[in-house]
Design an enzyme around this catalytic site. Sequence first.
Site, PDB file in Angstrom:
ATOM      1  N   SER A  72       0.854  -1.195   0.000  1.00 11.07           N
ATOM      2  CA  SER A  72       0.000   0.000   0.000  1.00 11.07           C
ATOM      3  C   SER A  72       0.885   1.238   0.000  1.00 11.07           C
ATOM      4  O   SER A  72       0.661   2.167   0.764  1.00 11.07           O
ATOM      5  CB  SER A  72      -0.927  -0.004   1.216  1.00 11.07           C
ATOM      6  OG  SER A  72      -0.164  -0.022   2.413  1.00 11.07           O
ATOM      7  N   VAL A  73       1.899   1.207  -0.858  1.00  5.77           N
ATOM      8  CA  VAL A  73       2.845   2.331  -0.923  1.00  5.77           C
ATOM      9  C   VAL A  73       2.108   3.624  -1.280  1.00  5.77           C
ATOM     10  O   VAL A  73       2.362   4.677  -0.688  1.00  5.77           O
ATOM     11  CB  VAL A  73       3.981   2.037  -1.932  1.00  5.77           C
ATOM     12  CG1 VAL A  73       4.813   3.281  -2.194  1.00  5.77           C
ATOM     13  CG2 VAL A  73       4.869   0.913  -1.404  1.00  5.77           C
ATOM     14  N   GLY A  74       1.193   3.537  -2.241  1.00  8.34           N
ATOM     15  CA  GLY A  74       0.394   4.713  -2.578  1.00  8.34           C
ATOM     16  C   GLY A  74       1.136   5.732  -3.423  1.00  8.34           C
ATOM     17  O   GLY A  74       0.973   6.942  -3.242  1.00  8.34           O
ATOM     18  N   LEU A  75       1.952   5.232  -4.365  1.00 13.36           N
ATOM     19  CA  LEU A  75       2.573   6.096  -5.376  1.00 13.36           C
ATOM     20  C   LEU A  75       3.448   7.207  -4.812  1.00 13.36           C
ATOM     21  O   LEU A  75       3.485   8.313  -5.359  1.00 13.36           O
ATOM     22  CB  LEU A  75       1.493   6.695  -6.306  1.00 13.36           C
ATOM     23  CG  LEU A  75       0.803   5.693  -7.225  1.00 13.36           C
ATOM     24  CD1 LEU A  75      -0.399   6.321  -7.906  1.00 13.36           C
ATOM     25  CD2 LEU A  75       1.766   5.160  -8.281  1.00 13.36           C
ATOM     26  N   ASN A 101       5.936   5.655 -16.108  1.00  7.09           N
ATOM     27  CA  ASN A 101       4.588   5.431 -15.596  1.00  7.09           C
ATOM     28  C   ASN A 101       4.069   6.747 -15.018  1.00  7.09           C
ATOM     29  O   ASN A 101       4.724   7.386 -14.204  1.00  7.09           O
ATOM     30  CB  ASN A 101       4.642   4.335 -14.525  1.00  7.09           C
ATOM     31  CG  ASN A 101       3.274   3.960 -14.006  1.00  7.09           C
ATOM     32  OD1 ASN A 101       2.699   4.669 -13.184  1.00  7.09           O
ATOM     33  ND2 ASN A 101       2.744   2.849 -14.476  1.00  7.09           N
ATOM     34  N   CYS A 131      -3.935   2.155 -10.082  1.00  8.97           N
ATOM     35  CA  CYS A 131      -3.351   1.921  -8.764  1.00  8.97           C
ATOM     36  C   CYS A 131      -4.469   1.795  -7.737  1.00  8.97           C
ATOM     37  O   CYS A 131      -5.298   2.699  -7.610  1.00  8.97           O
ATOM     38  CB  CYS A 131      -2.417   3.058  -8.361  1.00  8.97           C
ATOM     39  SG  CYS A 131      -1.769   2.803  -6.696  1.00  8.97           S
ATOM     40  N   GLY A 218       2.413 -11.022  -7.097  1.00  6.49           N
ATOM     41  CA  GLY A 218       3.211 -12.235  -6.882  1.00  6.49           C
ATOM     42  C   GLY A 218       2.628 -13.432  -7.603  1.00  6.49           C
ATOM     43  O   GLY A 218       1.560 -13.346  -8.227  1.00  6.49           O
ATOM     44  N   THR A 267       7.128  -8.349  -8.664  1.00  6.63           N
ATOM     45  CA  THR A 267       7.408  -8.878  -7.334  1.00  6.63           C
ATOM     46  C   THR A 267       8.622  -9.815  -7.321  1.00  6.63           C
ATOM     47  O   THR A 267       9.339  -9.886  -6.321  1.00  6.63           O
ATOM     48  CB  THR A 267       6.146  -9.597  -6.813  1.00  6.63           C
ATOM     49  OG1 THR A 267       5.083  -8.635  -6.820  1.00  6.63           O
ATOM     50  CG2 THR A 267       6.319 -10.123  -5.407  1.00  6.63           C
TER      51      THR A 267
END
Lengths: 304, 255
Positions: A72-75, A101, A131, A218, A267
């Site tokens: 959940s890095v969130g860009l 991107n 995303c 993954g 991944t």
Amino acid sequence: MKKVNMKINIAGVELENPVMTASGTFGSGKEYGEYIDLSELGAVVVKGVASTPWKGNPSPRIAETYGGMLNSVGLQNPGIKEFIKEDIPFLKQYDTKIIVNIAGRTVEEYCEVVEALGDTDIDLLELNISCPNVKEGGVCFGTDPFMVEEVTKEVKKVAKQPLIVKLTPNVTDIVPIAKAAVKGGADALSLINTLLGMKIDIHRRKPVLANRMGGFSGPAIKPVAVRMVHQVAEAVDVPIIGMGGIMTGEDAIEFILAGATGVAVGTANFADPTATIKVIEGIENYLLEYGFENIEELRGNLLG
Amino acid sequence: MKKVYDCEIIKHKEIAPCIFMMEVLSEEIVCSALAGQFVSIYLNKGEMLLPRPISICDIDKDKGTLKLIYGVVGKGTAELAAFKTGEVLKVLGPVGNGFKIEDTIKKHIVIGGGIGTPPLIELVKQLKGKVEVFLGFAKDSILEERFKELGATVYVATEDGSMGIKGNVIDLLEQINPDGDMIYSCGPKGMLRAVDLWGREKGIKTQVSLEERMACGIGACVGCTCKTKKKNEEDWQNRRVCKDGPVFWGEEVVW
């Protein structure tokens, strides 16, 4: 050893081989460049970049699950100015293609990034409308065919480089979404982005991720990704970059047989920093073993 | 080019309930490893994909070995615990930035909590001058004797009072009230925050070694970020625990 032709073409851009990195798993290549020669990759697809710096979501941002992981890095990204100053010159040292991107919360923000990249020496744009970790933009655009077509059309108007649109699997039917992107002017499609998932810590009775939910990636998601690439390849005529759980050359071959022109490794980089190189070698070995001289012969070449 | 090394396990045993000591052979990693850095271990065995970040406890340059002490806290570390002596592990490292060691500093306060204690061994080995070590555990203490062998004065607190004083490491600090020029600390985040606060009250600079869930372990995925101040609490930035840390100045962390 007999050499096979691994070259592919995405919207007029020739890549030495079909293997690229999946956005968000590889930064802009600096860190992995210490472990592999980036010039061996077909392309580096950089982490999503927005018009201004984004801080992303709170930690924990990572949760491991059976055969995969959630993020959940969130860009989180440094913004387009910093990216142009720092990351493009870094990548230009290598003999690979650069795919940027593009992240945004609004159509205007997407266009701003694309316009800023207009005069830069990059090869392709990848529009991230998929995303799952941001509230606005991102996947909100990617789940509605009307919105997909509109945002693609607007971005295409200002784009100087060919445009790939990256699709989300978090929809009932991906085919109308893919068709809408092509109708909007997408030169290529990439799929799949992560599946929305969740993990709960039963001892604390809390979600593991601070953002509660995150993108599932993954090897566990590979069958879903292969299926979607197959469906989309049957429905549209633009090149497809297939991704979702590719760990080996054999995995990549599945995507190519399903109709993908290129493939992206995500991944797997975390499980082995040299995963991309091994995927390239694996594809070559497969072509040799089955007597194909050109990777193009393999695309969509399903028997029955 | 950096690479993932094949490292033979020389020794592997449970030193306390669910706490394992593993000694691995790797001259390549040993020659550049610093106190406070860690290694990433790739299990490549079953269902777990991501490498396990394990702190470096003890570096033996003569033997070319690293000692790693880790707790079994989940499926990944349970898989790691199942590896046998003689087996070969895939290890990447050393990773991250270690503790800052300045020769001008003569009085050191070293504070460890639970499974955060191991990396402090290599640190204490390298510190010159007076070293006082404060350790807090839930129940069983580890490494107390090793710190003593290295010439440090060791104080222990346990939550159940079975060893040392009953309480946590902050209770211990308040009771002993040590004086020093630098604090080095590794342990759970709540403890580190309290240590940073204690250090600030005493006017002692504090280094904290943070932990966060990681994916790539080399700085690419930005999965393991922590908040650090640019100018103040409001003006903060995300930094990567794996690449920019794991050791940060306590005063720069937004707790």
